[in-house]
Design a protein around this motif. Sequence first.
Motif, PDB file in Angstrom:
ATOM      1  N   ASP A  99      33.495 -38.844  25.658  1.00  0.00           N
ATOM      2  CA  ASP A  99      34.174 -39.715  24.465  1.00  0.00           C
ATOM      3  C   ASP A  99      35.238 -40.504  24.932  1.00  0.00           C
ATOM      4  O   ASP A  99      35.534 -41.380  24.208  1.00  0.00           O
ATOM      5  CB  ASP A  99      34.542 -38.509  23.621  1.00  0.00           C
ATOM      6  CG  ASP A  99      33.314 -38.012  22.771  1.00  0.00           C
ATOM      7  OD1 ASP A  99      32.250 -38.363  23.102  1.00  0.00           O
ATOM      8  OD2 ASP A  99      33.280 -36.993  22.248  1.00  0.00           O
ATOM      9  N   GLU A 100      36.205 -40.025  25.661  1.00  0.00           N
ATOM     10  CA  GLU A 100      37.489 -40.933  25.931  1.00  0.00           C
ATOM     11  C   GLU A 100      37.248 -41.720  27.235  1.00  0.00           C
ATOM     12  O   GLU A 100      38.176 -42.458  27.896  1.00  0.00           O
ATOM     13  CB  GLU A 100      38.793 -40.060  26.101  1.00  0.00           C
ATOM     14  CG  GLU A 100      38.838 -39.338  25.054  1.00  0.00           C
ATOM     15  CD  GLU A 100      39.203 -40.331  23.915  1.00  0.00           C
ATOM     16  OE1 GLU A 100      40.168 -41.052  23.988  1.00  0.00           O
ATOM     17  OE2 GLU A 100      38.835 -40.066  22.714  1.00  0.00           O
ATOM     18  N   GLY A 101      35.962 -41.763  27.684  1.00  0.00           N
ATOM     19  CA  GLY A 101      35.829 -42.823  29.056  1.00  0.00           C
ATOM     20  C   GLY A 101      34.613 -41.965  29.963  1.00  0.00           C
ATOM     21  O   GLY A 101      34.826 -41.104  30.167  1.00  0.00           O
ATOM     22  N   VAL A 102      34.144 -43.092  30.396  1.00  0.00           N
ATOM     23  CA  VAL A 102      33.242 -42.485  31.935  1.00  0.00           C
ATOM     24  C   VAL A 102      33.622 -43.616  32.774  1.00  0.00           C
ATOM     25  O   VAL A 102      33.395 -44.785  32.862  1.00  0.00           O
ATOM     26  CB  VAL A 102      31.703 -42.983  31.169  1.00  0.00           C
ATOM     27  CG1 VAL A 102      30.631 -42.571  32.574  1.00  0.00           C
ATOM     28  CG2 VAL A 102      31.285 -42.030  29.990  1.00  0.00           C
ATOM     29  N   ASN A 103      33.849 -42.900  33.894  1.00  0.00           N
ATOM     30  CA  ASN A 103      34.456 -43.769  35.134  1.00  0.00           C
ATOM     31  C   ASN A 103      33.688 -42.965  36.397  1.00  0.00           C
ATOM     32  O   ASN A 103      33.711 -41.596  36.617  1.00  0.00           O
ATOM     33  CB  ASN A 103      35.883 -43.402  35.132  1.00  0.00           C
ATOM     34  CG  ASN A 103      36.618 -44.278  33.989  1.00  0.00           C
ATOM     35  OD1 ASN A 103      36.683 -45.510  33.896  1.00  0.00           O
ATOM     36  ND2 ASN A 103      36.977 -43.448  33.153  1.00  0.00           N
ATOM     37  N   GLY A 104      33.553 -43.685  37.412  1.00  0.00           N
ATOM     38  CA  GLY A 104      33.094 -43.191  38.745  1.00  0.00           C
ATOM     39  C   GLY A 104      31.950 -43.999  39.379  1.00  0.00           C
ATOM     40  O   GLY A 104      31.554 -44.937  38.930  1.00  0.00           O
ATOM     41  N   TYR A 105      31.557 -43.238  40.181  1.00  0.00           N
ATOM     42  CA  TYR A 105      30.010 -43.733  40.848  1.00  0.00           C
ATOM     43  C   TYR A 105      28.984 -42.846  40.716  1.00  0.00           C
ATOM     44  O   TYR A 105      29.071 -41.656  40.874  1.00  0.00           O
ATOM     45  CB  TYR A 105      30.236 -43.673  42.358  1.00  0.00           C
ATOM     46  CG  TYR A 105      31.576 -44.670  42.807  1.00  0.00           C
ATOM     47  CD1 TYR A 105      31.345 -46.192  42.977  1.00  0.00           C
ATOM     48  CD2 TYR A 105      32.821 -44.151  42.809  1.00  0.00           C
ATOM     49  CE1 TYR A 105      32.420 -46.972  42.943  1.00  0.00           C
ATOM     50  CE2 TYR A 105      33.963 -44.911  43.162  1.00  0.00           C
ATOM     51  CZ  TYR A 105      33.682 -46.338  43.248  1.00  0.00           C
ATOM     52  OH  TYR A 105      34.791 -47.083  43.622  1.00  0.00           O
ATOM     53  N   PHE A 106      27.890 -43.211  40.213  1.00  0.00           N
ATOM     54  CA  PHE A 106      26.580 -42.638  39.536  1.00  0.00           C
ATOM     55  C   PHE A 106      25.338 -42.949  40.346  1.00  0.00           C
ATOM     56  O   PHE A 106      25.093 -44.351  40.344  1.00  0.00           O
ATOM     57  CB  PHE A 106      26.459 -42.933  38.025  1.00  0.00           C
ATOM     58  CG  PHE A 106      27.766 -42.683  37.450  1.00  0.00           C
ATOM     59  CD1 PHE A 106      28.419 -41.498  37.341  1.00  0.00           C
ATOM     60  CD2 PHE A 106      28.488 -43.841  37.096  1.00  0.00           C
ATOM     61  CE1 PHE A 106      29.808 -41.187  36.779  1.00  0.00           C
ATOM     62  CE2 PHE A 106      29.854 -43.639  36.204  1.00  0.00           C
ATOM     63  CZ  PHE A 106      30.404 -42.428  36.042  1.00  0.00           C
ATOM     64  N   ILE A 107      24.862 -42.189  41.092  1.00  0.00           N
ATOM     65  CA  ILE A 107      23.445 -42.228  41.888  1.00  0.00           C
ATOM     66  C   ILE A 107      22.230 -41.569  41.353  1.00  0.00           C
ATOM     67  O   ILE A 107      22.428 -40.167  41.362  1.00  0.00           O
ATOM     68  CB  ILE A 107      23.747 -42.164  43.276  1.00  0.00           C
ATOM     69  CG1 ILE A 107      24.924 -42.796  43.743  1.00  0.00           C
ATOM     70  CG2 ILE A 107      22.528 -42.620  44.077  1.00  0.00           C
ATOM     71  CD1 ILE A 107      26.162 -42.144  43.996  1.00  0.00           C
ATOM     72  N   ALA A 108      21.397 -42.135  40.948  1.00  0.00           N
ATOM     73  CA  ALA A 108      20.155 -41.405  40.693  1.00  0.00           C
ATOM     74  C   ALA A 108      19.087 -41.460  41.697  1.00  0.00           C
ATOM     75  O   ALA A 108      18.253 -42.484  42.133  1.00  0.00           O
ATOM     76  CB  ALA A 108      19.611 -42.221  39.381  1.00  0.00           C
ATOM     77  N   GLY A 109      18.904 -40.334  42.303  1.00  0.00           N
ATOM     78  CA  GLY A 109      18.008 -40.291  43.636  1.00  0.00           C
ATOM     79  C   GLY A 109      18.721 -40.587  44.928  1.00  0.00           C
ATOM     80  O   GLY A 109      19.835 -40.365  45.047  1.00  0.00           O
ATOM     81  N   ILE A 110      17.915 -41.249  45.782  1.00  0.00           N
ATOM     82  CA  ILE A 110      18.366 -41.811  46.968  1.00  0.00           C
ATOM     83  C   ILE A 110      18.889 -43.217  47.137  1.00  0.00           C
ATOM     84  O   ILE A 110      18.191 -44.354  46.497  1.00  0.00           O
ATOM     85  CB  ILE A 110      17.098 -41.796  48.102  1.00  0.00           C
ATOM     86  CG1 ILE A 110      16.446 -40.380  48.213  1.00  0.00           C
ATOM     87  CG2 ILE A 110      17.432 -42.156  49.524  1.00  0.00           C
ATOM     88  CD1 ILE A 110      15.240 -40.465  48.891  1.00  0.00           C
ATOM     89  N   GLY A 124      35.598 -50.275  25.774  1.00  0.00           N
ATOM     90  CA  GLY A 124      35.774 -50.741  27.193  1.00  0.00           C
ATOM     91  C   GLY A 124      35.659 -49.407  28.171  1.00  0.00           C
ATOM     92  O   GLY A 124      36.411 -49.381  29.171  1.00  0.00           O
ATOM     93  N   GLY A 125      35.108 -48.321  27.739  1.00  0.00           N
ATOM     94  CA  GLY A 125      35.452 -47.131  28.402  1.00  0.00           C
ATOM     95  C   GLY A 125      34.172 -46.704  29.532  1.00  0.00           C
ATOM     96  O   GLY A 125      34.347 -45.879  30.075  1.00  0.00           O
ATOM     97  N   LEU A 126      33.282 -47.545  29.793  1.00  0.00           N
ATOM     98  CA  LEU A 126      32.135 -47.529  30.767  1.00  0.00           C
ATOM     99  C   LEU A 126      32.628 -48.316  31.701  1.00  0.00           C
ATOM    100  O   LEU A 126      32.744 -49.400  31.951  1.00  0.00           O
ATOM    101  CB  LEU A 126      30.904 -47.513  30.069  1.00  0.00           C
ATOM    102  CG  LEU A 126      30.232 -46.906  29.019  1.00  0.00           C
ATOM    103  CD1 LEU A 126      28.865 -47.428  28.675  1.00  0.00           C
ATOM    104  CD2 LEU A 126      30.184 -45.476  29.256  1.00  0.00           C
ATOM    105  N   ASN A 127      32.969 -47.558  33.011  1.00  0.00           N
ATOM    106  CA  ASN A 127      33.347 -48.398  34.244  1.00  0.00           C
ATOM    107  C   ASN A 127      32.811 -47.649  35.421  1.00  0.00           C
ATOM    108  O   ASN A 127      32.654 -46.503  35.414  1.00  0.00           O
ATOM    109  CB  ASN A 127      34.997 -48.115  34.071  1.00  0.00           C
ATOM    110  CG  ASN A 127      35.709 -49.060  33.262  1.00  0.00           C
ATOM    111  OD1 ASN A 127      35.738 -50.120  33.113  1.00  0.00           O
ATOM    112  ND2 ASN A 127      36.054 -48.207  31.986  1.00  0.00           N
ATOM    113  N   GLY A 128      32.925 -48.529  36.585  1.00  0.00           N
ATOM    114  CA  GLY A 128      32.382 -47.800  37.607  1.00  0.00           C
ATOM    115  C   GLY A 128      31.189 -48.815  38.445  1.00  0.00           C
ATOM    116  O   GLY A 128      30.780 -49.806  37.867  1.00  0.00           O
TER     117      GLY A 128
END
Length: 1020
Positions: A940-951, A974-978
């Motif tokens: 709710d207050e932001g999504v930040n990081g590295y996100f990998i689906a599978g290989i 502007g809360g979706l970052n990475g």
Amino acid sequence: MRPSLRFAFALIASGILTFNPPAASAQAPAEAALASSINRTLPPTYVPGTPVAVTIVVQPQASVVVWAVEETPPTGWVVSGINESGAWDAVNHKVKWGPYFDNLSRDLQYNATPPGGESGSKSFAGTGSFDGLDETIAGDTLILQGAPPTSTPTPAPTPTGTPTASTAIRNLPATYTPGVGVPVAIAATPAGTIAAWAVEDTPPADWVVSGINNGGAWDAVNKKVKWGPFFDATARSLQYTATPPVSETGVKNFSGTASFDGADQAITGDTSIAPAGSVTPTPVPTSTITPAPTPTGTPAPTPTSTPAPTPTPTTASTAVRNLPATYTPGAAVPVNIAARPGTAVAAWAVEDTPPADWVVSNINEGGAWDAINKKVKWGPYFDTQWRDLQYNATPPLSETGLKTFAGTASFDGLDQTITGDSIIAQAGVTPTPVPTPSHTPTPQPTPTATATPAPTITPTPKPTPTGTATPQPTPSATATPKPTPTGTATPQPTPTKTPVPTTTTTPTPQPTPSATATPKPTPTGTPVPTSTPTPKPTATGTATPKPTPTGTATPQPTPTKTPVPTITTTPTPQPTPSATATPKPTPTGTPVPTPTKTPVPTTTTTPTPQPTCQPDPTPTPVDLSDLLDLKVLYKGDGEVDDAALATGRIVINDNSKGSLKIRPKKGESIDFIVSVEAAGDITKIDTSIPIHRVRVEGELRTFATSGSDGAYARRIEAGTLGVVKMAAKPGSGETFYVAIRRAGDGSTTRKANVTLSGVTLTGFEALNQKALITVSTKKKKGGGVYPGAIAPKPGCESQSVIFASELQKVKVSGGDIRPLLIESERTAQTKIQAFWALERDANINPVRILVQSDKLAVETVGGDIMASPGDWGTSQTIRCDGLILRVQAKAKKGDGGRLGALQPIAGGVFGDLVGPAIGESELATWIQSGQEGIKLLRGDEGVNGYFIAGILALTTEGCSATGPIVNMQTKQEGGLNGFAFLDFDAKDKLEKKLNAPAKKKFLGNLKLNECPNAPPTPTP
């Protein structure tokens, strides 16, 4: 466990994204991947007690992006000599290689030694995975029992007076760069009549050796790389990497010997290497090179079967660790422990704990990696033979600062701390300009003022040994030879009896240090604390334990879960050494003055030094005989030990089943019971008195506390866990810490169901059991709360692990979930949940969540999820072999709602591996699923990081992964970052969803399938 996903993962254990371009697109058709071949070769028979050489030839198809192999030898066979950076998985009893992010063919090899009493035919089984498609290893699968040799073969003699046609030629690059690995290759070609041969090579002093191929090993005592013996006439390219110290200067020499049927000869070819940018050394005239003479008249002695040096009679046992002075993130560090049992020792064992998150490989002497306790373990050995126990430990790419090794050796049950080196410093954190020798025009580069050193202690200079280039010691005639396999008298390489002559042209001399050599000092950093011994469960399927010698208990080292202390003193440039000595840094725990140039400050909070892990004090024993209500104490067979009651313990002897009701007599009060112990099953323990330790050898079906004052047990251990209920009532400012573990390892249908309130669960382990854990904070009458949480005891972070073979639920109400690690093997679904309650936040903030489950859900209401990597000083990871249903952080009453973090520091911290676009974030959150992908990421207050689906893969179309990410949500503009990596079809759908008019405002700097700047070129 699903092999295709388990070892086809892009391993992100350290939170570092690794890109390796494949030969073709990751979307290669299944038919192409199936064109890959994988075949096993075995000898036709085995002899009990004699190693069997296993070779698996793997040839990936050209379009393969990522592949890996796992192999299961017969039960009880001891595995050693694993090549190609493979490792032994002691929990699942498998040899594992990869994942490899290329399509290069490899010959994967290891040795498997059958037990002395083995009989009958035995089977090998294994699987290769190519782009997620599993393929059974073809070729040989069965091996028959053979008869031991009835005669001793004699090697063919080398004809007198006839020069041998065998050769060993070394190839080196023209120059070296300090701190950068140098590839060394020795082309060994035995003559066609050769029956046995071996090779050993000595790199320059203090150069760190790694990447030894063809089953070779590093002899840390004699400082040599050794291969063989080989019992064939097959030519081999013997290779390894030697990394010079960052302070190295001048021309350096290699020397070595090859032995063919007992006749020694010097390795020819390249012997010297100059620093990059220096004056080209004078070519060595070939006419001046004289090989070591072949001994005549006296045959080479038959080697003994002991690989370690012949011990000098002694009564004192020692274990001494040797480490390089520095490490480089991502590069393997060789660790050697010289274990020397005294002559009277009957049984002994060793365990060593590398720094947290360092990846262990190449364990020798039948040792194994204990993935639960994060230790390398050897033994027990039932002899007094000396052994050099070795392994490699590879630091994460994001590693910084001083790191600590800790370990214990046990000789006849007496534990002693491993001495020698214990601290290792990061290479080049604050490099010192190397003085320019007269023959070297190019000094080492000085770092710019904008570089941000990691907040660590600057190493103290280490004096260079005395004199000019010191030749490596020539093996004497009594040097310990290599072992000959059982029943074979083929000689090993005879130790060189004459030093290999050097050339007449003297290489450019090194700066001469002071007249007296200073030995390498033992680091004087913070001593490693020892905590309460914590036995760990043995993995399923473990081979039958070795028998204990008569009258002697099998000594296992007392586990010492020791956190690595965080040292935060200010870095300072090294003093410039004089022109006569090039110092080598040695880690030290002594703070140094603040440097003149202030480092660029980071945005992360400087962590404070961690407190020492202190065990809970054992309560003062009181005589329970007159204080307990003995009428209701125990029901069942067996008997209560009266003598134990007098020492504050309740011990039930010789029982098969019974129950305990622990109550004080009316009018009496008992603060603590020292322990409750039972040899058999216990159906129920019901106590109104706190207990320091509960130990039930059999099944503990129920443990419950009662009474108006509340009660708890600090530590519970049982062969099998059942229901555990505690309701404690700590006083204001108090925290009650609890640890629970299953001591057994057999399969069971009983579920461990743990419900706790008013306590902090520091650790939980249940091997081969299903488990559910619920912890809560309770309201106190009159105001206040009895706090509950899952978290480490201060200073004991490395002990805080939540593990079960089938971890189904971890739930906390009114408290945090922040152990070091949450881990589960295969189960249908794992839920990790934290809920705001009684005005208390509910954060989920471990370093790692690693599950092999089909489905995973991580959710909090009123808290954050892995949004504070600075608390741990490292990046954080969630990884699931299957589908990630949701990772979501919902805000409540203004609290929480953050998912992940990207904490910027000075750019370029990852060096050349990852470009500055990703390198700007050292501390980050990484979330990776299996092929099924990720359904929801919400903060709710932001999504930040590295996100990998599978290989993860770098394809011709760009960076991507093989699974979908269905949705990403936030309520913060502007809360979706990475960076997010997913398959291209799913990427188009997610992009369309996120760019919808109502949601576009939530997009920050989120990049879908965008590669970082300047992705690296993979090293062949």
